[in-house]
Design a protein around this motif. Structure first.
Motif, PDB file in Angstrom:
ATOM      1  N   PRO A  84      19.447  13.541 -26.463  1.00 11.05           N
ATOM      2  CA  PRO A  84      18.316  12.884 -25.886  1.00 11.05           C
ATOM      3  C   PRO A  84      18.834  11.194 -25.277  1.00 11.05           C
ATOM      4  N   GLU A  85      20.130  10.949 -25.912  1.00  6.86           N
ATOM      5  CA  GLU A  85      20.496   9.591 -25.454  1.00  6.86           C
ATOM      6  C   GLU A  85      21.771   9.812 -24.518  1.00  6.86           C
ATOM      7  N   ILE A  86      21.826  10.807 -23.868  1.00  2.15           N
ATOM      8  CA  ILE A  86      23.228  11.005 -22.985  1.00  2.15           C
ATOM      9  C   ILE A  86      22.830  10.149 -21.945  1.00  2.15           C
ATOM     10  N   GLU A  87      23.920   9.587 -21.253  1.00  2.00           N
ATOM     11  CA  GLU A  87      23.982   8.984 -19.979  1.00  2.00           C
ATOM     12  C   GLU A  87      24.832   9.530 -19.162  1.00  2.00           C
ATOM     13  N   TRP A  88      24.392   9.756 -17.755  1.00  2.00           N
ATOM     14  CA  TRP A  88      24.849  10.621 -16.812  1.00  2.00           C
ATOM     15  C   TRP A  88      25.530   9.726 -15.908  1.00  2.00           C
ATOM     16  N   HIS A  89      26.657   9.793 -15.194  1.00  2.00           N
ATOM     17  CA  HIS A  89      27.448   9.022 -14.225  1.00  2.00           C
ATOM     18  C   HIS A  89      27.438  10.285 -13.044  1.00  2.00           C
ATOM     19  N   PHE A  90      27.073   9.882 -11.936  1.00  2.00           N
ATOM     20  CA  PHE A  90      27.688  10.573 -10.499  1.00  2.00           C
ATOM     21  C   PHE A  90      28.900  10.058 -10.227  1.00  2.00           C
ATOM     22  N   ILE A  91      30.047  10.772  -9.958  1.00  2.00           N
ATOM     23  CA  ILE A  91      31.198  10.094  -9.566  1.00  2.00           C
ATOM     24  C   ILE A  91      31.788  10.962  -8.402  1.00  2.00           C
ATOM     25  N   GLY A  92      31.087  11.817  -7.651  1.00  3.08           N
ATOM     26  CA  GLY A  92      31.480  12.521  -6.548  1.00  3.08           C
ATOM     27  C   GLY A  92      30.940  11.686  -5.290  1.00  3.08           C
ATOM     28  N   HIS A  93      31.225  12.517  -4.146  1.00  2.00           N
ATOM     29  CA  HIS A  93      31.012  11.992  -2.903  1.00  2.00           C
ATOM     30  C   HIS A  93      29.362  12.450  -2.603  1.00  2.00           C
ATOM     31  N   LEU A  94      28.459  11.594  -2.331  1.00  2.46           N
ATOM     32  CA  LEU A  94      27.061  11.619  -2.306  1.00  2.46           C
ATOM     33  C   LEU A  94      26.837  11.474  -0.657  1.00  2.46           C
ATOM     34  N   GLN A  95      26.187  12.860  -0.297  1.00  4.18           N
ATOM     35  CA  GLN A  95      25.768  12.732   1.017  1.00  4.18           C
ATOM     36  C   GLN A  95      23.903  12.415   0.907  1.00  4.18           C
TER      37      GLN A  95
END
Length: 282
Positions: A84-95
């Motif tokens: 429940p306390e996970i923190e997601w990072h997006f680290i790839g190319h974003l269109q």
């Protein structure tokens, strides 16, 4: 039984990386901001059980390179229930056409790869629209192409200050957290410090001096499985480590090459392409 063994290996690998992170931080010069490094564990195609086991060991920051993989992973019922306390990072190319899909991810903590004013504007307007009931801003980093390689995304270094200034003044839904780079693969430390890391340090100095920001408030996301210790030693506050914790990415749908293809030697162009793909895998 394979799940038990796999989970145990993830726990051991994670702890080994955490120990190396802490040791590298202890070697940092005292002149650098005393910001504890954040370890982003990149799960890639691995089973949810492996993420859950890392979470049970106390880890909270996880990342993914591809929007669809992050959407699937973050929406997994097992992960939603167990983490429940996970923190997601997006680290790839974003269109830009994937922004709305990404911003719908539950527990999205940070987008590390904003690489243009237009993308910043799109993320800002979408976050305002999708999160109308919330006043929480979205943490973002600005990605810089410090190596100048065409195969890598990111701003030209000379556009860093103007882009950060735009985000601070025009993007009220975004919280500028720092700068990010991938850097050239395979730097030999015998030749001196990684020039891409040095370039990102310089860009931070420039941003802070130009926009009157405290140095400790601008994070640096640099360093992956092969070089995260050196990155921390020179000032990284955020490292992205995948294969050292979870193993290499699985490609279940990769076709088996024919005998004729197996016997062929890869061309130089194909070899370079494979190297670029490897770099992205953190």
């Amino acid at each position: 039984m394979w799940k038990v063994g796999m989970s145990e290996e993830v726990g051991k690998a994670l702890q080994a990386v955490v120990d190396r992170v802490n040791q590298a931080a202890a070697r940092r010069p005292k002149t650098l901001p005393a910001v504890p490094p954040r370890l982003v564990a990149v799960g890639k195609t691995k089973p949810p059980d492996m993420v859950i086991e890392a979470y049970r060991k106390g880890h909270r920051n996880f990342g993914e390179n591809y929007v669809n993989e992050l959407v699937d992973r973050a929406s997994n019922p097992q992960i939603l229930e167990s983490c429940p306390e996970i923190e997601w990072h997006f680290i790839g190319h974003l269109q830009k056409n994937n922004v709305n899909k990404l911003l719908g991810v539950p527990n999205l903590f940070m987008v590390e790869t904003v690489d243009s004013v237009k993308l910043a504007d799109k993320v800002n307007s979408s976050w305002l629209r999708l999160r109308t009931a919330s006043t929480q801003t979205l943490k973002i980093m600005v990605q810089i192409n410090t190596s100048g390689e065409e195969s890598k995304h990111g701003l030209p270094p000379g556009e860093t200050v103007t882009t950060v200034k735009h985000i601070l003044s025009k993007c009220s839904a975004l919280h500028f957290s720092g700068l990010m780079t991938i850097g050239r693969y395979g730097h030999d430390l015998a030749d001196g410090p990684n020039p891409d890391f040095q370039a990102l340090l310089s860009r931070r100095q420039e941003v802070c001096a130009s926009l009157q920001l405290p140095l400790e408030d601008v994070e640096l996301s640099m360093g992956m499985s092969t070089d995260f210790e050196h990155a921390i030693e020179v000032g990284s506050t955020n490292v992205r480590v995948g294969s050292t914790i979870f193993g290499n990415r699985d490609y279940p749908n990769t076709p088996t090459p024919s005998p004729e293809r197996k016997s062929k030697v890869p061309t130089e162009e194909a070899a370079k392409k494979m190297e670029r793909l490897t770099v992205i895998e953190q």
